[in-house]
Design an enzyme around this catalytic site. Structure first.
Site, mmCIF file in Angstrom:
data_model
loop_
_atom_site.group_PDB
_atom_site.id
_atom_site.type_symbol
_atom_site.label_atom_id
_atom_site.label_comp_id
_atom_site.label_asym_id
_atom_site.label_seq_id
_atom_site.Cartn_x
_atom_site.Cartn_y
_atom_site.Cartn_z
ATOM 1 N N HIS A 17 14.301 7.047 24.231
ATOM 2 C CA HIS A 17 14.424 8.398 23.661
ATOM 3 C C HIS A 17 15.764 8.541 22.940
ATOM 4 O O HIS A 17 15.839 9.065 21.833
ATOM 5 C CB HIS A 17 14.371 9.471 24.765
ATOM 6 C CG HIS A 17 13.068 9.568 25.497
ATOM 7 N ND1 HIS A 17 12.985 9.658 26.865
ATOM 8 C CD2 HIS A 17 11.781 9.604 25.047
ATOM 9 C CE1 HIS A 17 11.713 9.754 27.230
ATOM 10 N NE2 HIS A 17 10.956 9.718 26.160
ATOM 11 N N LYS A 41 1.607 18.901 33.420
ATOM 12 C CA LYS A 41 2.250 17.681 33.921
ATOM 13 C C LYS A 41 3.186 18.044 35.055
ATOM 14 O O LYS A 41 4.026 18.924 34.892
ATOM 15 C CB LYS A 41 3.082 17.045 32.803
ATOM 16 C CG LYS A 41 2.343 16.053 31.950
ATOM 17 C CD LYS A 41 3.354 15.338 31.066
ATOM 18 C CE LYS A 41 2.703 14.381 30.099
ATOM 19 N NZ LYS A 41 3.692 13.789 29.201
ATOM 20 N N ARG A 90 5.351 3.571 20.306
ATOM 21 C CA ARG A 90 5.582 2.306 21.008
ATOM 22 C C ARG A 90 4.457 1.319 20.766
ATOM 23 O O ARG A 90 4.680 0.201 20.334
ATOM 24 C CB ARG A 90 5.711 2.562 22.520
ATOM 25 C CG ARG A 90 7.009 3.188 22.911
ATOM 26 C CD ARG A 90 6.957 3.753 24.294
ATOM 27 N NE ARG A 90 5.994 4.842 24.363
ATOM 28 C CZ ARG A 90 5.831 5.643 25.392
ATOM 29 N NH1 ARG A 90 6.545 5.458 26.470
ATOM 30 N NH2 ARG A 90 4.965 6.616 25.364
ATOM 31 N N SER A 128 9.096 6.951 30.673
ATOM 32 C CA SER A 128 9.641 7.706 31.797
ATOM 33 C C SER A 128 8.858 7.381 33.066
ATOM 34 O O SER A 128 9.424 7.346 34.163
ATOM 35 C CB SER A 128 9.555 9.208 31.510
ATOM 36 O OG SER A 128 10.318 9.533 30.376
HETATM 37 P P1 ADP Z 1 5.498 13.285 26.019
HETATM 38 O O1 ADP Z 1 5.291 13.757 27.415
HETATM 39 O O2 ADP Z 1 5.376 14.329 24.971
HETATM 40 O O3 ADP Z 1 4.804 11.998 25.656
HETATM 41 P P2 ADP Z 1 7.903 11.794 26.375
HETATM 42 O O4 ADP Z 1 9.124 12.389 26.939
HETATM 43 O O5 ADP Z 1 7.183 10.761 27.194
HETATM 44 O O6 ADP Z 1 7.017 13.003 25.988
HETATM 45 O O7 ADP Z 1 8.184 11.178 24.945
HETATM 46 C C1 ADP Z 1 8.677 11.947 23.897
HETATM 47 C C2 ADP Z 1 8.600 11.161 22.612
HETATM 48 O O8 ADP Z 1 9.373 9.979 22.737
HETATM 49 C C3 ADP Z 1 7.214 10.688 22.214
HETATM 50 O O9 ADP Z 1 7.125 10.711 20.820
HETATM 51 C C4 ADP Z 1 7.162 9.272 22.726
HETATM 52 O O10 ADP Z 1 6.255 8.491 21.970
HETATM 53 C C5 ADP Z 1 8.582 8.835 22.471
HETATM 54 N N1 ADP Z 1 8.995 7.773 23.368
HETATM 55 C C6 ADP Z 1 8.712 7.630 24.673
HETATM 56 N N2 ADP Z 1 9.253 6.499 25.168
HETATM 57 C C7 ADP Z 1 9.889 5.897 24.138
HETATM 58 C C8 ADP Z 1 10.608 4.681 23.983
HETATM 59 N N3 ADP Z 1 10.752 3.832 24.982
HETATM 60 N N4 ADP Z 1 11.130 4.419 22.770
HETATM 61 C C9 ADP Z 1 10.937 5.270 21.756
HETATM 62 N N5 ADP Z 1 10.246 6.396 21.810
HETATM 63 C C10 ADP Z 1 9.732 6.730 22.987
#
Ligand code: ADP
Length: 158
Positions: A17, A41, A90, A128
């Site tokens: 992120h 969630k 990803r 996450s």
């Molecule tokens: P959501 O619950 O909306 O999927 P996340 O917090 O999991 O939210 O992810 C937010 C954004 O960050 C999404 O666009 C997701 O694809 C991206 N993301 C999640 N993990 C990674 C990562 N390891 N590298 C880059 N982008 C990521």
């Protein structure tokens, strides 16, 4: 002025992120990192905790701010005059869902464009969920999240 929104759960924020935040901050005048309160969630951290973690990480990035919202992203974007949504990609699994989301948002708000950033290669496996899984077995999560986030996640599994 181009304002972009990077929405997500960030439960917890990972190095993946943070990589997306740093890269998109350089592309737009203003970046709003939007911590979503998603009632569907079950989150490990409260929205307030997630905001506070994120604020600590972006404090030295002058054009980045953190906010939280529990409504529709399109409504929030209209309110903030933002026309860009950033999402990280990803894998192909991310792609189908993300495309669906982008189309839906665009139907509701024509000017709203979604820009996908390819994940940094070293973070393409990272989510996450993986961080929480590792931490729940007391695994080392220091390769996955920023150093200041490590003790906060570990404390949840004490
Ligand atoms: P959501 O619950 O909306 O999927 P996340 O917090 O999991 O939210 O992810 C937010 C954004 O960050 C999404 O666009 C997701 O694809 C991206 N993301 C999640 N993990 C990674 C990562 N390891 N590298 C880059 N982008 C990521």
């Amino acid at each position: 002025m181009k304002t972009a929104i990077y929405p997500g759960s960030f439960d917890p924020v990972t190095l993946g992120h943070l990589d997306i935040i740093k890269r998109s901050a350089g592309m737009f005048d203003k970046l709003i990192v939007l911590v979503l309160k998603n009632s569907a969630k079950k989150s490990l951290f409260t929205a307030e905790e997630r905001v506070s973690m994120m604020e600590g990480l972006v404090k030295d990035m002058p054009n980045v701010c953190v906010d939280t919202n529990d409504g529709l992203l399109v409504d929030y974007a209209k309110e903030k005059n933002a026309t860009i949504v950033i999402r990280g990609l990803r894998t192909t699994t991310d792609f189908e869902y993300e495309l669906q989301l982008a189309h839906t948002n665009n139907m509701e708000y024509k000017e709203l464009e979604t820009i996908f950033l390819a994940t940094g290669m070293e973070y393409s496996y990272l989510s996450s969920t993986v961080v929480k899984e590792f931490a729940s077995y007391h695994g080392d999560i220091s390769r996955f999240v920023p150093p200041e986030i490590v003790p906060l996640v570990e404390a949840k599994y004490k």
